[in-house]
Write a protein that holds these residues in place. Structure first.
Motif, PDB file in Angstrom:
ATOM      1  N   GLU A 108      -7.410   2.647  -7.337  1.00 27.10           N
ATOM      2  CA  GLU A 108      -7.880   3.087  -5.954  1.00 27.10           C
ATOM      3  C   GLU A 108      -8.746   4.104  -6.527  1.00 27.10           C
ATOM      4  O   GLU A 108      -9.301   5.066  -5.665  1.00 27.10           O
ATOM      5  CB  GLU A 108      -7.013   3.046  -5.333  1.00 27.10           C
ATOM      6  CG  GLU A 108      -6.776   3.315  -3.781  1.00 27.10           C
ATOM      7  CD  GLU A 108      -5.474   4.103  -2.947  1.00 27.10           C
ATOM      8  OE1 GLU A 108      -4.569   3.245  -3.316  1.00 27.10           O
ATOM      9  OE2 GLU A 108      -5.663   3.822  -1.499  1.00 27.10           O
TER      10      GLU A 108
ATOM     11  N   ILE B  36      -3.906  -2.632   1.203  1.00 23.84           N
ATOM     12  CA  ILE B  36      -4.132  -2.424   2.636  1.00 23.84           C
ATOM     13  C   ILE B  36      -4.664  -3.597   2.908  1.00 23.84           C
ATOM     14  O   ILE B  36      -5.299  -3.969   2.638  1.00 23.84           O
ATOM     15  CB  ILE B  36      -4.848  -1.592   2.944  1.00 23.84           C
ATOM     16  CG1 ILE B  36      -3.843  -0.077   2.884  1.00 23.84           C
ATOM     17  CG2 ILE B  36      -5.169  -1.601   4.840  1.00 23.84           C
ATOM     18  CD1 ILE B  36      -4.964   1.265   3.357  1.00 23.84           C
TER      19      ILE B  36
ATOM     20  N   SER C  30       0.275  -0.714   0.102  1.00 26.43           N
ATOM     21  CA  SER C  30       0.389   0.328  -0.432  1.00 26.43           C
ATOM     22  C   SER C  30       0.886   1.464  -0.288  1.00 26.43           C
ATOM     23  O   SER C  30       1.740   1.692   0.686  1.00 26.43           O
ATOM     24  CB  SER C  30      -0.680   0.171   1.068  1.00 26.43           C
ATOM     25  OG  SER C  30      -1.443   1.404   1.583  1.00 26.43           O
TER      26      SER C  30
ATOM     27  N   TRP D 155     -15.131  -2.196  -1.276  1.00 24.63           N
ATOM     28  CA  TRP D 155     -14.468  -3.093  -1.583  1.00 24.63           C
ATOM     29  C   TRP D 155     -12.849  -3.044  -2.597  1.00 24.63           C
ATOM     30  O   TRP D 155     -11.808  -3.818  -2.782  1.00 24.63           O
ATOM     31  CB  TRP D 155     -15.019  -4.322  -1.820  1.00 24.63           C
ATOM     32  CG  TRP D 155     -14.791  -6.152  -1.644  1.00 24.63           C
ATOM     33  CD1 TRP D 155     -13.417  -5.786  -1.787  1.00 24.63           C
ATOM     34  CD2 TRP D 155     -15.515  -7.135  -1.441  1.00 24.63           C
ATOM     35  NE1 TRP D 155     -12.829  -7.678  -1.246  1.00 24.63           N
ATOM     36  CE2 TRP D 155     -14.235  -8.209  -1.372  1.00 24.63           C
ATOM     37  CE3 TRP D 155     -15.822  -7.550  -1.832  1.00 24.63           C
ATOM     38  CZ2 TRP D 155     -14.357  -9.670  -1.436  1.00 24.63           C
ATOM     39  CZ3 TRP D 155     -17.085  -9.153  -2.184  1.00 24.63           C
ATOM     40  CH2 TRP D 155     -15.918  -9.811  -1.430  1.00 24.63           C
TER      41      TRP D 155
ATOM     42  N   SER E  72      -5.497  -1.090  -2.668  1.00 21.96           N
ATOM     43  CA  SER E  72      -5.041   0.178  -1.932  1.00 21.96           C
ATOM     44  C   SER E  72      -3.639  -0.785  -1.503  1.00 21.96           C
ATOM     45  O   SER E  72      -3.021  -0.635  -1.227  1.00 21.96           O
ATOM     46  CB  SER E  72      -5.152   0.689  -0.734  1.00 21.96           C
ATOM     47  OG  SER E  72      -5.982  -0.640  -0.185  1.00 21.96           O
TER      48      SER E  72
ATOM     49  N   LYS F 160     -15.450  -0.492   7.135  1.00 20.54           N
ATOM     50  CA  LYS F 160     -15.288  -2.033   6.289  1.00 20.54           C
ATOM     51  C   LYS F 160     -15.872  -3.064   6.433  1.00 20.54           C
ATOM     52  O   LYS F 160     -16.344  -3.328   5.909  1.00 20.54           O
ATOM     53  CB  LYS F 160     -13.580  -1.819   6.514  1.00 20.54           C
ATOM     54  CG  LYS F 160     -12.636  -0.915   5.062  1.00 20.54           C
ATOM     55  CD  LYS F 160     -11.722  -0.996   5.703  1.00 20.54           C
ATOM     56  CE  LYS F 160     -10.515   0.084   4.271  1.00 20.54           C
ATOM     57  NZ  LYS F 160      -9.164  -0.641   4.720  1.00 20.54           N
TER      58      LYS F 160
ATOM     59  N   TYR G  37     -11.405   0.432  10.224  1.00 16.46           N
ATOM     60  CA  TYR G  37     -11.439  -1.001  10.094  1.00 16.46           C
ATOM     61  C   TYR G  37     -13.274  -1.603  10.599  1.00 16.46           C
ATOM     62  O   TYR G  37     -13.735  -2.215  10.309  1.00 16.46           O
ATOM     63  CB  TYR G  37     -10.516  -1.675  11.494  1.00 16.46           C
ATOM     64  CG  TYR G  37     -10.200  -2.152  11.046  1.00 16.46           C
ATOM     65  CD1 TYR G  37      -8.895  -2.228  10.197  1.00 16.46           C
ATOM     66  CD2 TYR G  37      -9.796  -3.674  11.011  1.00 16.46           C
ATOM     67  CE1 TYR G  37      -7.669  -2.525  10.067  1.00 16.46           C
ATOM     68  CE2 TYR G  37      -8.883  -4.681  10.484  1.00 16.46           C
ATOM     69  CZ  TYR G  37      -7.715  -3.717  10.095  1.00 16.46           C
ATOM     70  OH  TYR G  37      -6.736  -5.469   9.502  1.00 16.46           O
TER      71      TYR G  37
ATOM     72  N   ASN H 106     -10.426  -0.925  -0.971  1.00 14.09           N
ATOM     73  CA  ASN H 106      -9.512  -1.635   0.227  1.00 14.09           C
ATOM     74  C   ASN H 106      -8.242  -2.474  -0.759  1.00 14.09           C
ATOM     75  O   ASN H 106      -7.740  -2.642  -0.269  1.00 14.09           O
ATOM     76  CB  ASN H 106     -10.407  -2.844   0.822  1.00 14.09           C
ATOM     77  CG  ASN H 106      -9.422  -3.058   2.184  1.00 14.09           C
ATOM     78  OD1 ASN H 106      -8.889  -2.343   2.993  1.00 14.09           O
ATOM     79  ND2 ASN H 106      -8.810  -4.129   2.384  1.00 14.09           N
ATOM     80  N   SER H 107      -8.624  -3.499  -2.068  1.00 12.02           N
ATOM     81  CA  SER H 107      -8.494  -4.305  -2.882  1.00 12.02           C
ATOM     82  C   SER H 107      -7.233  -3.240  -3.814  1.00 12.02           C
ATOM     83  O   SER H 107      -6.280  -4.165  -3.958  1.00 12.02           O
ATOM     84  CB  SER H 107      -9.160  -4.961  -3.616  1.00 12.02           C
ATOM     85  OG  SER H 107     -10.118  -5.441  -3.876  1.00 12.02           O
TER      86      SER H 107
ATOM     87  N   PHE I 113      -6.229  -6.521   5.356  1.00  5.79           N
ATOM     88  CA  PHE I 113      -7.494  -5.826   6.113  1.00  5.79           C
ATOM     89  C   PHE I 113      -8.588  -7.314   6.436  1.00  5.79           C
ATOM     90  O   PHE I 113      -8.750  -7.952   5.615  1.00  5.79           O
ATOM     91  CB  PHE I 113      -8.404  -4.845   5.703  1.00  5.79           C
ATOM     92  CG  PHE I 113     -10.347  -5.330   6.184  1.00  5.79           C
ATOM     93  CD1 PHE I 113     -10.173  -4.500   7.326  1.00  5.79           C
ATOM     94  CD2 PHE I 113     -10.836  -5.470   5.464  1.00  5.79           C
ATOM     95  CE1 PHE I 113     -11.284  -4.180   8.036  1.00  5.79           C
ATOM     96  CE2 PHE I 113     -12.705  -4.814   5.465  1.00  5.79           C
ATOM     97  CZ  PHE I 113     -12.078  -4.768   7.011  1.00  5.79           C
TER      98      PHE I 113
END
Lengths: 186, 186
Positions: free
Chosen positions: B137, B116, A80, B108, B114, B52, B49, B111-112, B118
């Motif tokens: 992103e 990061i 990231s 989603w 990026s 998400k 957190y 997040n994918s 999770f």
């Protein structure tokens, strides 16, 4: 003729030097230095893209050798870009202020199981701390493959300051894994 | 307790799904808004957190809701409405479902892209559905923001329409989505 004798003696000594310490350095394309931190139970993985390893050791008897690792802290990176930017920043590695971390061994000793134990000092972010960790050395096609894992406490080096200093949510234990290909030469 | 939908009212399964998703959406807007504004800190990441995790929970509940709706005949239309009103109501409800799916899916995707790591509720690792990419992103962030705003505006319209049915038109469009009062059934 005396000169010839001296040459012969030196050649013999040179032959004997096959089992004497010699210099090695890393092949950057076949070496990795990875770190794993934890956000609660979620592993967060990253690496250092630039580092160099130099060693002086005898591959047949590596105990007694010496290793130096220099890490460019501004090359710390994660998948990231947000995390990459954060870890290079002031609260973490503070790469602008402390661009280099250096580990040098004080001793490399043999452990019974064929692995080695490296003891040395890590200078990181203005802090110095003794570290000891096991590593393995393998010969492969004239190269040496050095692998190992070390676990460290990031608080020893003020990595993660302010609200990050606590053990939660980012654990204080950090794992560093390395696989380094060493080739002969300075 | 009437679980399934009837011609007169929504069953308790639909009601539970409707109101839990409604509560989740309000919580998600508050969490998302605050997470976005907060300076980088453990608190900011904790807000994300929760945002998400609850977002993924909402996605699951909406999918269950759609499945349940497919297996149930919704209550019949009450009262006389113009064709224009019928078309408007139907399009608004379709748009609500589309956006309620689009918002968590775009989240989603962020997040994918990026990279990061999770875990939903700190337990279930969320698989990446697109490769890590900075440009992607950014596109997904814009999509998430735009669909969230559109959803918020539609919800205001949805609530307004429900109140109009109840207080202005005096029909049971709103009460059929509410638990039956015991006093009235007696």
């Amino acid at each position: 003729m005396r000169g010839g004798w001296i040459c012969a003696v030196l050649l013999l000594a040179g032959g004997g030097a096959l089992s004497a310490p010699s210099n090695w350095h890393d092949d950057p394309d076949h070496s990795r230095l990875d770190w794993t931190a934890h956000w609660r139970e979620t592993p967060v993985k990253g690496e250092f893209k630039r580092f160099d390893v130099s060693a002086r050791l005898d591959p047949d008897a590596p105990a007694g050798g010496a290793l130096t690792v220099r890490v460019d802290t501004a090359s710390a990176a994660a998948a990231s870009s947000d995390i990459t930017e954060a870890v290079r920043g002031k609260a973490w590695f503070d790469a602008a202020q402390y661009p280099q971390a250096v580990f040098s061994t004080d001793s490399v000793t043999s452990q019974g199981d064929g692995s080695l134990l490296a003891k040395g000092t890590l200078k990181l972010k203005g802090h110095e701390k003794n570290l000891a960790f096991p590593l393995k050395l393998e010969r492969r096609d004239g190269h040496l493959i050095l692998t190992g894992t070390l676990r460290m406490d990031r608080r020893d080096f003020a990595i993660g300051t302010g609200p990050w200093a606590r053990a939660s949510p980012i654990a204080t234990q950090v794992t560093v894994d390395f696989t380094v290909t060493l080739v002969a030469g300075e | 307790v009437q679980l399934r939908d009837t011609p007169e009212r929504w069953g308790s399964v639909t009601q539970l799904l409707h109101w839990s998703v409604a509560a989740l959406i309000l919580a998600l807007i508050a969490l998302g808004w605050n997470a976005r504004l907060a300076a980088l800190s453990p608190a900011k990441i904790t807000l994300f957190y929760w945002h998400k995790s609850l977002g993924m929970l909402a996605l699951v509940l909406v999918l269950i809701r759609l499945g349940w709706r497919a297996g149930n005949r919704p209550p019949s239309i009450m009262g006389e409405f113009s064709r224009r009103e019928m078309v408007l109501a139907r399009s608004a409800h379709i748009a609500l479902y589309v956006l309620i799916l689009a918002v968590p899916i775009s989240g989603w995707l962020i997040n994918s892209a990026s990279g990061i790591p999770f875990r939903v509720f700190w337990i279930v690792p969320l698989p990446a559905i697109v490769p890590i990419s900075g440009p992607l992103e950014q596109i997904f962030k814009l999509t998430h923001l735009a669909t969230s705003w559109a959803l918020a505006i539609l919800i205001v319209g949805h609530v307004g329409a429900a109140l109009r049915h109840h207080f202005v038109l005096g029909n049971r469009v709103l009460t059929r989505m509410l638990p039956q009062s015991r006093r009235r059934t007696r």
